[in-house]
Design a protein around this motif. Sequence first.
Motif, PDB file in Angstrom:
ATOM      1  N   SER C 120     -38.048  15.676  18.890  1.00 51.52           N
ATOM      2  CA  SER C 120     -36.830  14.854  18.910  1.00 51.52           C
ATOM      3  C   SER C 120     -37.047  13.412  19.345  1.00 51.52           C
ATOM      4  CB  SER C 120     -35.801  15.491  19.850  1.00 51.52           C
ATOM      5  OG  SER C 120     -36.314  15.496  21.159  1.00 51.52           O
ATOM      6  N   ARG C 123     -36.110  10.224  17.390  1.00 49.28           N
ATOM      7  CA  ARG C 123     -34.743   9.981  16.920  1.00 49.28           C
ATOM      8  C   ARG C 123     -34.001   9.079  17.898  1.00 49.28           C
ATOM      9  NH1 ARG C 123     -37.415  10.769  13.632  1.00 49.28           N
ATOM     10  NH2 ARG C 123     -38.438  12.759  13.475  1.00 49.28           N
ATOM     11  N   TYR C 127     -28.500  10.549  17.012  1.00 48.89           N
ATOM     12  CA  TYR C 127     -29.378  11.497  16.317  1.00 48.89           C
ATOM     13  C   TYR C 127     -30.240  12.272  17.307  1.00 48.89           C
ATOM     14  CZ  TYR C 127     -27.931   9.491  11.918  1.00 48.89           C
ATOM     15  OH  TYR C 127     -27.179   9.105  10.858  1.00 48.89           O
ATOM     16  N   VAL C 131     -30.215  16.268  17.527  1.00 48.69           N
ATOM     17  CA  VAL C 131     -31.406  17.110  17.347  1.00 48.69           C
ATOM     18  C   VAL C 131     -31.566  18.043  18.543  1.00 48.69           C
ATOM     19  CG1 VAL C 131     -33.908  17.178  17.120  1.00 48.69           C
ATOM     20  CG2 VAL C 131     -32.622  15.442  15.939  1.00 48.69           C
TER      21      VAL C 131
END
Lengths: 295, 405, 331
Positions: C120, C123, C127, C131
């Motif tokens: 993750s 991101r 986002y 995630v």
Amino acid sequence: MSMVFGVPLAVLSGQLMIGIINGAFYALLSLGLAVIFGLLKIINFAHGAMYMLGALVTVVLFDLLSVNYWVALFVAPVLVGAFGLLIEYFLLRRIAGQDHIYSLLLTFGAALIIQGVLTNIYGVSGLRYSMPDMFKGGINLGFMFLPYYRAWVIVVALLVCFGTWFIIEKTKLGSYLRAGTEDSQLMQGFGINAPLLVSLTYGFGVMLAAFAGVLAAPIYSITPVMGSNILIVVFAVVVIGGMGSIGGAIITGILMGVIEGLTKTFYPPASSAVIFLVMVVVLMIRPTGLFGKEA
Amino acid sequence: MINMKKSFLAMILSAVIVSDAQAEISDDIVKIGYLADMSGTYRDLVGPNGLAALEMAVDDFGGKVGMADIQIVSADDRNSPDVASSTVRRWLENEDVDMVAGFVASSVSLAAIEVIKENNKLGIVSGSIASSITNEHCSPNHIHYVYDTYPLAVGTARAVVEEGGESWFILTVDYSGGHELEAAVSSVVEASGGEVIKTLRHPFPTPDFSSFILQAQASGADVVALANTGADAINAINTAGEFGLTQSGQKLAALLLFLTEVHSLGVETAQGIQLTTGWYWDMNPEARAWADRFFEKTGVRPTMVHAGIYSSTIHYLNAVEATGSDDSQIVRTQMINTPINDMFATNGRIRQDGRMVYDMYLAQVKTPEESQGEWDLYKIVRTIPAEEAFRPLSNSVCPLVTDNR
Amino acid sequence: MNQPVNPADIHKAIVEQQKIQDRKKLMVNGVLLLLLLAAPFVMYPVFLMKILCFALFAVAFNLLFGFTGLLSFGHAAFLATGGYTTGYLLSNFSGLTTEMGIIAGTAMATLLGLAFALLSIRRQGIYFAMVTLALAQLVFFFFVQSEFTGGEDGMHGIPRGELFGLINLEDNLNMYYFVLVVFIACYLLVQRIVGSPYGQILKAIKQNEPRAVSLGYNVDRYKILAFVISAALAGLAGSMKSVVFQLASLNDAHWHMSGEVILMTLVGGMGTLLGPVVGATFVVNIEYLLSQGPLRDWVDPILGGTFVLTVLAFRSGIVGEIQKFIKKNLG
């Protein structure tokens, strides 16, 4: 009968059809969320609550004033949309310009209040709303029995989705919206009331959620928590589509409906988790979703 | 919080007193704790109205057992075992609660009965489904009063097979309660000469059941059984109606449906569905009289759980009165030794394992023509005798039973 | 104004002030410590332990959110992983001493944290939150499906056992002091991290990530480390919680739990050291007191109202607002 992975083709076709119907429904719900985020950069965690209000208002209007389905289809979204305007005016406006995260937390809190209060009024066992007479029954498609109402849902949901996309992406009004919400000072200069534009946009997004709620009223159990159960899924749809991409939300909605439908056929227990798996994978490959602009 | 130290001392003192002379009501108060979901999924099934039923029982006792006052404390368990365990622990250890009633979510009941056992107090479980509560998790400190998976499966499944529903499709909520119900139904169906052709597990909660209903139709099974409850069951039944499941000759059997849920569905949609219930408000004059009083207090008709809470509390208070003690073992033994015949139960008795066994009923949802009013929902099709309805002690793994065998 | 100022004097004054501040801090901490030591004699120990566990959970979350600027919406996964692992081990292997179970639970959460972080960390903003949410939902699914968790019934009757095979933890006081020691150690660790050069880099990343990158820092590596430490501490909180309550349940893995820890941190004051502790105490108390009283049926709306009010009026949280107040009026 021909088989696909051990499943009869007829069954599979039926599941695909159901997937598309549910997908259209997801698309409609995601659409409002995408409009609100795309134009206002507000992460609206109250979207599920607004969907629930759409359904609840439909029932209450019928029980108190015998307002029928067709009238409710217009009146309920307008009423809930007006409620959305109040939320925008009294709550969201005060945190304009802050980090997006605050809008998420604020709307999450608002949703908890709305759901909690209504739970104490209406309970959780579900309110009843009868199917309008003209939608009773269905047609036999050969591979499945398609209730008229589901056919109506898919048609109207797709129409509204396409209409919204067209207005925002292709018309002058839409370009005002996009410009006004992006650079309010510029629009003020042109004599356009930007704060009003923001309110109306939020109200419109909320109306879309409430509209989906009215559509849901005859087929789902109507409880104050019905929105919180579906909220996370709808969020996933919007994220996979790319936050703020209106076309992306629509296409992804339908896609997710189909993927979920297939999972329900092949490995049912995972049907609620599969969307998150897709989300992780998509964001691995495309960090801002399928149709999102690169940050 | 401030008085905790004081009550801690009181606790030690009372412990000393109890061990000295047990046949006595500690500090001259009989304190009942009511723990249930007051705001979540199970709110309408048990929730605030269950507390109302408990209060009715205490009021009917005049608020006193002999000289001792009866007090009620209550809390929302928020469907969380943590909350349940810490609340019950504090009630028992610091607030001298003698008995805890209510309980819905099985996770909550299992957490609470551990604490109750540790403190040697008494728990009366009325809302939970898990039959393990009086089987592998049995203890001398609790009683399971209303229903569990066993009678639900036996009652409905046997009746439906006998009526010619031989092949079964079971739609199960993918949670332990659902699995247990599915297993119980499968064994009853097979023992009765039927066959389970497919089981399908759906996530909790599932908003849309159309895909599963379609699969049930495609399976060609005689019977589509729903091993789920609440909004899931309501949605599944609604969708089955919409997709014409019963019109095409399949039979729908709901394994765990409560009055509040049938009320929500309405007789138009739910008509003809057979279900097993431990009690129905309109099943006899005593039940009706009590339900009328309940209606005056709450504005709704009681579920079997509400009635069970009332009945079990009266039974408990009777035992306290008869023995003059609030010691859990003395009271529980008295409760076991006294048969229960009241507005709730016929032929009721509590077994060694803590299971209350009584006559259950197979009910059928009325048609719109038969139904005289909003709550006129069931007709009782037949009585399932107590001996038949519950898991026989010969199959029990409860140490309280196996050690005495 | 025009008097010449000796730089050495200024330095002296600053040092002096620093000393006074340090002494003040030491005194405050000393008083807090005394209160915590005495607390179980006044308050209910299990309840205090619950507060401490959630406080540690919030402290862990805050390290990531408040100091690094990464909003994880999946921290419930670590809490639950810690709890389930410890619970499973202690229930099934009687030879294990309690601390071994807790260490194993923490280790599992750490590994899971590393996996989350690797998947993750690239991101951005929302986002990243999504995630982590998605990954936590997958973990939730795993726990629902797994036999060993007991599914919706949960895991019950986890033995508290003996610490180092010596100290009986069935005793609430022993258990409390053990939890307290672990909590304080973790708190000091986080304090140390935040004050260290590494902590400064985290803050720099939070304020302006591109700048941190252009200064030549390997931002991803710092973020991953912060994520893993946060996950480890959250797992430790879950492990201890399962021992304290002797149970582990799906509630800990649900996304509502991830939301609750955000609320705790926000209410207490994100980005302050004491904030999450105060926030956890506040939220646990509110929930507890409300669920007993006449407002029993209104817990959710009141929590929602707290959210709204905090975001609108007290964005810096209880501790943050107090700090602001002190700065404005006293310093």
